[in-house]
Design a protein around this motif. Sequence first.
Motif, short mmCIF file in Angstrom:
data_model
loop_
_atom_site.label_atom_id
_atom_site.label_comp_id
_atom_site.label_asym_id
_atom_site.label_seq_id
_atom_site.Cartn_x
_atom_site.Cartn_y
_atom_site.Cartn_z
N ILE A 203 4.05 -78.13 -1.35
CA ILE A 203 3.14 -77.28 -2.12
C ILE A 203 1.70 -77.57 -1.73
CG2 ILE A 203 2.30 -76.78 -4.44
CD1 ILE A 203 5.12 -77.26 -5.46
N ASP A 204 1.36 -78.84 -1.49
CA ASP A 204 -0.01 -79.22 -1.14
C ASP A 204 -0.44 -78.59 0.19
OD1 ASP A 204 -0.17 -80.67 -3.46
OD2 ASP A 204 0.31 -82.59 -2.50
N VAL A 205 0.46 -78.48 1.14
CA VAL A 205 0.10 -77.91 2.45
C VAL A 205 0.29 -76.40 2.50
CG1 VAL A 205 0.65 -80.07 3.63
CG2 VAL A 205 2.41 -78.29 3.42
N GLY A 206 0.75 -75.79 1.41
CA GLY A 206 0.90 -74.34 1.37
C GLY A 206 2.22 -73.83 1.87
N LEU A 207 3.22 -74.69 1.96
CA LEU A 207 4.53 -74.24 2.45
C LEU A 207 5.21 -73.29 1.45
CD1 LEU A 207 6.67 -74.44 4.65
CD2 LEU A 207 7.57 -76.49 3.54
N ALA A 208 4.94 -73.47 0.17
CA ALA A 208 5.55 -72.60 -0.84
C ALA A 208 5.07 -71.17 -0.72
CB ALA A 208 5.26 -73.14 -2.24
N GLU A 209 3.88 -70.95 -0.16
CA GLU A 209 3.33 -69.61 -0.05
C GLU A 209 3.84 -68.84 1.17
OE1 GLU A 209 -0.85 -70.09 -0.02
OE2 GLU A 209 -0.95 -71.10 -1.97
N VAL A 210 4.42 -69.55 2.14
CA VAL A 210 4.88 -68.87 3.35
C VAL A 210 6.39 -68.94 3.53
CG1 VAL A 210 2.69 -69.26 4.53
CG2 VAL A 210 4.51 -70.95 4.75
N THR A 211 7.09 -69.73 2.73
CA THR A 211 8.54 -69.79 2.82
C THR A 211 9.14 -68.45 2.40
OG1 THR A 211 8.67 -72.18 2.46
CG2 THR A 211 10.62 -70.90 1.93
N ARG A 212 10.02 -67.92 3.22
CA ARG A 212 10.63 -66.63 2.94
C ARG A 212 11.99 -66.87 2.27
NH1 ARG A 212 10.17 -62.77 8.11
NH2 ARG A 212 11.56 -64.32 9.04
N TRP A 213 12.11 -66.42 1.02
CA TRP A 213 13.35 -66.57 0.27
C TRP A 213 13.36 -65.55 -0.84
CZ3 TRP A 213 13.88 -69.69 -4.62
CH2 TRP A 213 12.65 -69.90 -5.23
N LYS A 214 14.49 -65.44 -1.53
CA LYS A 214 14.63 -64.53 -2.66
C LYS A 214 15.11 -65.32 -3.86
CE LYS A 214 14.97 -60.86 -5.16
NZ LYS A 214 15.34 -61.61 -6.38
N PRO A 215 14.21 -65.64 -4.80
CA PRO A 215 14.62 -66.40 -5.98
C PRO A 215 15.50 -65.56 -6.89
CG PRO A 215 12.34 -65.71 -6.18
CD PRO A 215 12.77 -65.35 -4.80
N ARG A 216 16.42 -66.22 -7.55
CA ARG A 216 17.31 -65.52 -8.48
C ARG A 216 16.56 -65.05 -9.70
NH1 ARG A 216 20.65 -67.22 -12.75
NH2 ARG A 216 19.94 -69.35 -12.43
N MET A 217 15.59 -65.86 -10.13
CA MET A 217 14.76 -65.49 -11.29
C MET A 217 13.30 -65.63 -10.89
SD MET A 217 16.86 -67.37 -14.40
CE MET A 217 16.78 -68.98 -13.57
N PRO A 218 12.65 -64.56 -10.47
CA PRO A 218 11.24 -64.67 -10.04
C PRO A 218 10.32 -65.18 -11.13
CG PRO A 218 12.20 -62.58 -9.34
CD PRO A 218 13.20 -63.21 -10.26
N GLU A 219 10.70 -65.04 -12.39
CA GLU A 219 9.85 -65.53 -13.47
C GLU A 219 9.99 -67.03 -13.67
OE1 GLU A 219 13.83 -64.58 -15.28
OE2 GLU A 219 12.47 -63.66 -13.82
N ASN A 220 10.98 -67.66 -13.04
CA ASN A 220 11.18 -69.10 -13.17
C ASN A 220 11.62 -69.65 -11.82
OD1 ASN A 220 11.72 -71.74 -13.91
ND2 ASN A 220 12.90 -71.20 -15.73
N LEU A 221 10.64 -69.97 -10.98
CA LEU A 221 10.95 -70.39 -9.62
C LEU A 221 11.64 -71.75 -9.57
CD1 LEU A 221 7.69 -69.31 -7.75
CD2 LEU A 221 9.84 -68.06 -7.99
N GLU A 222 11.27 -72.65 -10.46
CA GLU A 222 11.87 -73.98 -10.45
C GLU A 222 13.36 -73.91 -10.77
OE1 GLU A 222 11.96 -77.78 -9.47
OE2 GLU A 222 10.14 -76.55 -9.39
N ALA A 223 13.72 -73.08 -11.76
CA ALA A 223 15.13 -72.90 -12.09
C ALA A 223 15.87 -72.14 -11.00
CB ALA A 223 15.27 -72.17 -13.43
N SER A 224 15.16 -71.38 -10.19
CA SER A 224 15.78 -70.65 -9.09
C SER A 224 16.02 -71.52 -7.87
CB SER A 224 14.91 -69.45 -8.70
OG SER A 224 14.78 -68.56 -9.79
N GLY A 225 15.51 -72.76 -7.89
CA GLY A 225 15.76 -73.68 -6.78
C GLY A 225 14.59 -73.84 -5.84
N LEU A 226 13.37 -73.81 -6.36
CA LEU A 226 12.20 -73.94 -5.50
C LEU A 226 12.16 -75.29 -4.79
CD1 LEU A 226 9.49 -72.86 -4.46
CD2 LEU A 226 8.42 -73.81 -6.52
N THR A 227 12.50 -76.37 -5.50
CA THR A 227 12.44 -77.71 -4.90
C THR A 227 13.37 -77.85 -3.69
OG1 THR A 227 11.72 -78.73 -6.97
CG2 THR A 227 12.78 -80.16 -5.35
N PRO A 228 14.67 -77.55 -3.80
CA PRO A 228 15.51 -77.67 -2.61
C PRO A 228 15.15 -76.68 -1.51
CG PRO A 228 16.74 -76.71 -4.45
CD PRO A 228 15.45 -77.22 -5.01
#
Length: 264
Positions: A203-228
């Motif tokens: 997150i500090d280097v901005g990888l979360a902003e360029v990673t291409r994925w489709k979260p199951r719940m866009p309103e809750n990224l952590e529960a959708s598996g943002l960390t893994p």
Amino acid sequence: MALSSSRSAFSATCKAFRTCSGAAPCVGQRLGQHSVRQLSTSATRTTDAVETAAEQEQRPRWSYTPERMKGPGFSINVVKEHSRTVWSNNEDPAKLDAMYNRLLGSKGDRMLPDEIKWLAVTHKSFDQGRRGFNTRLAYFGRLIVSFETTRHIMVTPAAAREAAEDSFGREPFKHSALANVDKLNTRQPQTVVSKEKLAKLAIDVGLAEVTRWKPRMPENLEASGLTPVLNTSLFAIIGAISLQHGAEAAQQVVREKILRRLGA
């Protein structure tokens, strides 16, 4: 009696067949000539299709889905909440290069080819995996990070411990070959580079902003598996560097750009 009944059944079948055959032109006339769709098995391609293929060849592979990998135009999945289908991913190469420079240092965007740079940050949930995904690169990179972290623990001097006094005045046996045996009892690689620490670094280097994925719940990224997902992208970048420049370069990146930033 059996012969008569067989003849009666045969004549009834023939009569029904003639009736259906005679009614077929009438049905076709009522539907009209343009309503009947003819299926062709020929391999001819239209001019529009050829032009579309030619335009796609000029575009980079990461920017579009191949025509032959597209479905019939509909999905069998029943969407309960339509708002969850809306999600946008980064398509700007400059933003991706800026992330690589923050992660790998100056000119870090030049360490990998363009296709590999996009592949390393593409999760298998993006576009149903039709543009490639980073699972195998991440598996290779995870092994490199685990090995380098273990080596780092083994070569780091252990903290001095006060020897317990023995009531009989005995001294424990000491040898340089046994000095590192107990280090892995106090520190494990998964504690040095835990999922949470790697996700925070991503997150500090901005990888979360360029990673291409489709979260199951866009309103809750952590529960959708943002960390893994972020861990997978980070490992995939290490794996891609190892394949592109060799194991020594990948190990140096792990030591200087990951372990040092994590305070190891």
